[in-house]
Design a protein around this motif. Structure first.
Motif, PDB file in Angstrom:
ATOM      1  N   GLN A  94      17.890 -37.489   3.757  1.00 47.15           N
ATOM      2  CA  GLN A  94      18.666 -38.357   4.633  1.00 47.15           C
ATOM      3  C   GLN A  94      17.753 -39.102   5.592  1.00 47.15           C
ATOM      4  O   GLN A  94      17.958 -40.294   5.853  1.00 47.15           O
ATOM      5  CB  GLN A  94      19.695 -37.546   5.418  1.00 47.15           C
ATOM      6  CG  GLN A  94      20.841 -37.061   4.571  1.00 47.15           C
ATOM      7  CD  GLN A  94      21.771 -36.142   5.327  1.00 47.15           C
ATOM      8  OE1 GLN A  94      21.355 -35.417   6.228  1.00 47.15           O
ATOM      9  NE2 GLN A  94      23.041 -36.153   4.951  1.00 47.15           N
ATOM     10  N   GLU A  95      16.738 -38.434   6.115  1.00 50.64           N
ATOM     11  CA  GLU A  95      15.796 -39.108   7.006  1.00 50.64           C
ATOM     12  C   GLU A  95      15.024 -40.195   6.276  1.00 50.64           C
ATOM     13  O   GLU A  95      14.678 -41.221   6.863  1.00 50.64           O
ATOM     14  CB  GLU A  95      14.815 -38.100   7.611  1.00 50.64           C
ATOM     15  CG  GLU A  95      15.387 -37.305   8.747  1.00 50.64           C
ATOM     16  CD  GLU A  95      14.351 -36.393   9.383  1.00 50.64           C
ATOM     17  OE1 GLU A  95      13.334 -36.063   8.733  1.00 50.64           O
ATOM     18  OE2 GLU A  95      14.571 -36.013  10.535  1.00 50.64           O
ATOM     19  N   ALA A  96      14.731 -39.976   4.989  1.00 54.39           N
ATOM     20  CA  ALA A  96      14.018 -40.970   4.197  1.00 54.39           C
ATOM     21  C   ALA A  96      14.916 -42.135   3.798  1.00 54.39           C
ATOM     22  O   ALA A  96      14.430 -43.145   3.297  1.00 54.39           O
ATOM     23  CB  ALA A  96      13.433 -40.314   2.945  1.00 54.39           C
ATOM     24  N   GLY A  97      16.226 -41.988   4.013  1.00 51.42           N
ATOM     25  CA  GLY A  97      17.158 -43.049   3.652  1.00 51.42           C
ATOM     26  C   GLY A  97      17.617 -42.989   2.205  1.00 51.42           C
ATOM     27  O   GLY A  97      18.252 -43.920   1.723  1.00 51.42           O
ATOM     28  N   TRP A  98      17.312 -41.924   1.502  1.00 54.00           N
ATOM     29  CA  TRP A  98      17.712 -41.795   0.105  1.00 54.00           C
ATOM     30  C   TRP A  98      19.115 -41.252  -0.025  1.00 54.00           C
ATOM     31  O   TRP A  98      19.751 -41.429  -1.059  1.00 54.00           O
ATOM     32  CB  TRP A  98      16.753 -40.898  -0.648  1.00 54.00           C
ATOM     33  CG  TRP A  98      15.388 -41.503  -0.840  1.00 54.00           C
ATOM     34  CD1 TRP A  98      14.908 -42.655  -0.275  1.00 54.00           C
ATOM     35  CD2 TRP A  98      14.339 -40.996  -1.636  1.00 54.00           C
ATOM     36  NE1 TRP A  98      13.629 -42.888  -0.663  1.00 54.00           N
ATOM     37  CE2 TRP A  98      13.243 -41.866  -1.517  1.00 54.00           C
ATOM     38  CE3 TRP A  98      14.199 -39.879  -2.433  1.00 54.00           C
ATOM     39  CZ2 TRP A  98      12.053 -41.668  -2.164  1.00 54.00           C
ATOM     40  CZ3 TRP A  98      12.996 -39.686  -3.086  1.00 54.00           C
ATOM     41  CH2 TRP A  98      11.938 -40.567  -2.958  1.00 54.00           C
ATOM     42  N   LEU A  99      19.610 -40.546   0.995  1.00 52.09           N
ATOM     43  CA  LEU A  99      20.979 -40.043   1.025  1.00 52.09           C
ATOM     44  C   LEU A  99      21.639 -40.506   2.318  1.00 52.09           C
ATOM     45  O   LEU A  99      20.989 -40.566   3.361  1.00 52.09           O
ATOM     46  CB  LEU A  99      21.006 -38.510   0.971  1.00 52.09           C
ATOM     47  CG  LEU A  99      20.621 -37.833  -0.337  1.00 52.09           C
ATOM     48  CD1 LEU A  99      20.639 -36.320  -0.166  1.00 52.09           C
ATOM     49  CD2 LEU A  99      21.554 -38.242  -1.451  1.00 52.09           C
ATOM     50  N   PRO A 100      22.929 -40.829   2.267  1.00 55.88           N
ATOM     51  CA  PRO A 100      23.612 -41.252   3.489  1.00 55.88           C
ATOM     52  C   PRO A 100      24.022 -40.041   4.342  1.00 55.88           C
ATOM     53  O   PRO A 100      23.945 -38.898   3.906  1.00 55.88           O
ATOM     54  CB  PRO A 100      24.857 -41.970   2.953  1.00 55.88           C
ATOM     55  CG  PRO A 100      25.132 -41.288   1.653  1.00 55.88           C
ATOM     56  CD  PRO A 100      23.785 -40.917   1.092  1.00 55.88           C
ATOM     57  N   GLY A 101      24.451 -40.320   5.559  1.00 50.53           N
ATOM     58  CA  GLY A 101      25.055 -39.296   6.391  1.00 50.53           C
ATOM     59  C   GLY A 101      24.131 -38.618   7.375  1.00 50.53           C
ATOM     60  O   GLY A 101      24.423 -37.513   7.826  1.00 50.53           O
ATOM     61  N   LEU A 102      23.033 -39.274   7.758  1.00 54.36           N
ATOM     62  CA  LEU A 102      22.077 -38.626   8.654  1.00 54.36           C
ATOM     63  C   LEU A 102      22.691 -38.312  10.008  1.00 54.36           C
ATOM     64  O   LEU A 102      22.458 -37.250  10.576  1.00 54.36           O
ATOM     65  CB  LEU A 102      20.835 -39.502   8.829  1.00 54.36           C
ATOM     66  CG  LEU A 102      19.769 -38.961   9.782  1.00 54.36           C
ATOM     67  CD1 LEU A 102      19.234 -37.632   9.282  1.00 54.36           C
ATOM     68  CD2 LEU A 102      18.645 -39.962   9.943  1.00 54.36           C
ATOM     69  N   HIS A 103      23.520 -39.192  10.523  1.00 56.17           N
ATOM     70  CA  HIS A 103      24.075 -39.001  11.871  1.00 56.17           C
ATOM     71  C   HIS A 103      25.493 -38.443  11.854  1.00 56.17           C
ATOM     72  O   HIS A 103      26.134 -38.362  12.896  1.00 56.17           O
ATOM     73  CB  HIS A 103      24.010 -40.317  12.654  1.00 56.17           C
ATOM     74  CG  HIS A 103      22.599 -40.813  12.787  1.00 56.17           C
ATOM     75  ND1 HIS A 103      21.657 -40.180  13.561  1.00 56.17           N
ATOM     76  CD2 HIS A 103      21.963 -41.851  12.210  1.00 56.17           C
ATOM     77  CE1 HIS A 103      20.507 -40.828  13.484  1.00 56.17           C
ATOM     78  NE2 HIS A 103      20.673 -41.845  12.660  1.00 56.17           N
ATOM     79  N   ASN A 104      25.995 -38.049  10.692  1.00 57.79           N
ATOM     80  CA  ASN A 104      27.303 -37.407  10.597  1.00 57.79           C
ATOM     81  C   ASN A 104      27.125 -35.895  10.670  1.00 57.79           C
ATOM     82  O   ASN A 104      26.212 -35.342  10.066  1.00 57.79           O
ATOM     83  CB  ASN A 104      27.996 -37.771   9.281  1.00 57.79           C
ATOM     84  CG  ASN A 104      28.234 -39.262   9.170  1.00 57.79           C
ATOM     85  OD1 ASN A 104      28.271 -39.970  10.154  1.00 57.79           O
ATOM     86  ND2 ASN A 104      28.380 -39.738   7.951  1.00 57.79           N
ATOM     87  N   LEU A 105      28.017 -35.239  11.384  1.00 57.58           N
ATOM     88  CA  LEU A 105      27.947 -33.784  11.509  1.00 57.58           C
ATOM     89  C   LEU A 105      29.047 -33.134  10.680  1.00 57.58           C
ATOM     90  O   LEU A 105      30.203 -33.540  10.743  1.00 57.58           O
ATOM     91  CB  LEU A 105      28.097 -33.358  12.971  1.00 57.58           C
ATOM     92  CG  LEU A 105      27.003 -33.798  13.933  1.00 57.58           C
ATOM     93  CD1 LEU A 105      27.326 -33.344  15.343  1.00 57.58           C
ATOM     94  CD2 LEU A 105      25.660 -33.260  13.504  1.00 57.58           C
ATOM     95  N   ALA A 106      28.690 -32.108   9.922  1.00 58.62           N
ATOM     96  CA  ALA A 106      29.689 -31.341   9.168  1.00 58.62           C
ATOM     97  C   ALA A 106      30.428 -30.410  10.119  1.00 58.62           C
ATOM     98  O   ALA A 106      31.616 -30.163   9.965  1.00 58.62           O
ATOM     99  CB  ALA A 106      29.025 -30.544   8.058  1.00 58.62           C
ATOM    100  N   PHE A 107      29.709 -29.882  11.114  1.00 60.20           N
ATOM    101  CA  PHE A 107      30.298 -29.003  12.125  1.00 60.20           C
ATOM    102  C   PHE A 107      29.382 -29.001  13.345  1.00 60.20           C
ATOM    103  O   PHE A 107      28.216 -29.378  13.259  1.00 60.20           O
ATOM    104  CB  PHE A 107      30.493 -27.582  11.599  1.00 60.20           C
ATOM    105  CG  PHE A 107      29.226 -26.936  11.109  1.00 60.20           C
ATOM    106  CD1 PHE A 107      28.401 -26.242  11.979  1.00 60.20           C
ATOM    107  CD2 PHE A 107      28.863 -27.016   9.783  1.00 60.20           C
ATOM    108  CE1 PHE A 107      27.231 -25.652  11.540  1.00 60.20           C
ATOM    109  CE2 PHE A 107      27.700 -26.429   9.330  1.00 60.20           C
ATOM    110  CZ  PHE A 107      26.878 -25.744  10.212  1.00 60.20           C
TER     111      PHE A 107
END
Length: 150
Positions: free
Chosen positions: A112-125
Motif C-alpha cells: 500500500q505504501e508503494a502504491g501497488w494496493l489501495p487503502g493506505l489511509h483506510n482503517l479496518a478497525f
C-alpha cells in the motif's frame, strides 16, 4: 498432530541413514544448521540494535532470551522437563499461523505504501483507545505479533 505421531520413528530412520553414510556428514549437517541459525540470530539482533537506537536494551533482551533457551535446553537434556510433542507442535503451529498473519499484514502495508494496493489511509478497525500504541502491552503485541491497534 498427524506429523507428531510419526515424528520419532521418522527422525530415527533418517538419523540411522545419516549415520550409515558416516558420522562426518551428520556432524557437518548439525554444524551448518546451528551455524545458520546463529547467523540469523546475529543479523536480527544487529538489525534491532541499529533500528531502535535504544542503546544496549536489544542486546540485553537477546542475552536474556539466549540464557533462557540454554537453560531450557539443559533442563531437557537432564530429563527434568518432558515435552508432549503433539501439544508442542499444535501450539507452535498455531503461533506460526498468527505470526504469518502479521507478516502478511506487514507485506500488504508495504504494498500500500508503494502504491501497488489501495487503502493506505483506510482503517479496518481502531482500538487504540483500548490498547495504546505506546503502552508496554501495545509494544509487546507489535513486536511479537506485528499487531497494531489502528
Amino acid at each position: 498432530r498427524r506429523t507428531a505421531r510419526h515424528l520419532k520413528s521418522e527422525l530415527q530412520g533418517k538419523l540411522d541413514a545419516a549415520l550409515a553414510m558416516g558420522t562426518g556428514a551428520l556432524v557437518a549437517t548439525a554444524f551448518l544448521a546451528v551455524g545458520r541459525e546463529g547467523l540469523e540470530t546475529a543479523l536480527f539482533i544487529w538489525t534491532a540494535v541499529q533500528a531502535t537506537e535504544d542503546g544496549y536494551n536489544p542486546i540485553i533482551g537477546a542475552a536474556l532470551g539466549l540464557l533462557t533457551a540454554a537453560f531450557l535446553g539443559w533442563l531437557f537434556y537432564r530429563g527434568a522437563l518432558k515435552i508432549n510433542l503433539a501439544k508442542f507442535f499444535t501450539w507452535t503451529g498455531a503461533m506460526l499461523v498468527v505470526v504469518a498473519a502479521g507478516v502478511l499484514a506487514y507485506g500488504v502495508h508495504d504494498l500500500q505504501e508503494a502504491g501497488w494496493l489501495p487503502g493506505l489511509h483506510n482503517l479496518a478497525f481502531d482500538i487504540s483507545s483500548t490498547i495504546p500504541k505506546d503502552s508496554w502491552y501495545g509494544t509487546l503485541l507489535k513486536g511479537v505479533l506485528n499487531f497494531q491497534p489502528d
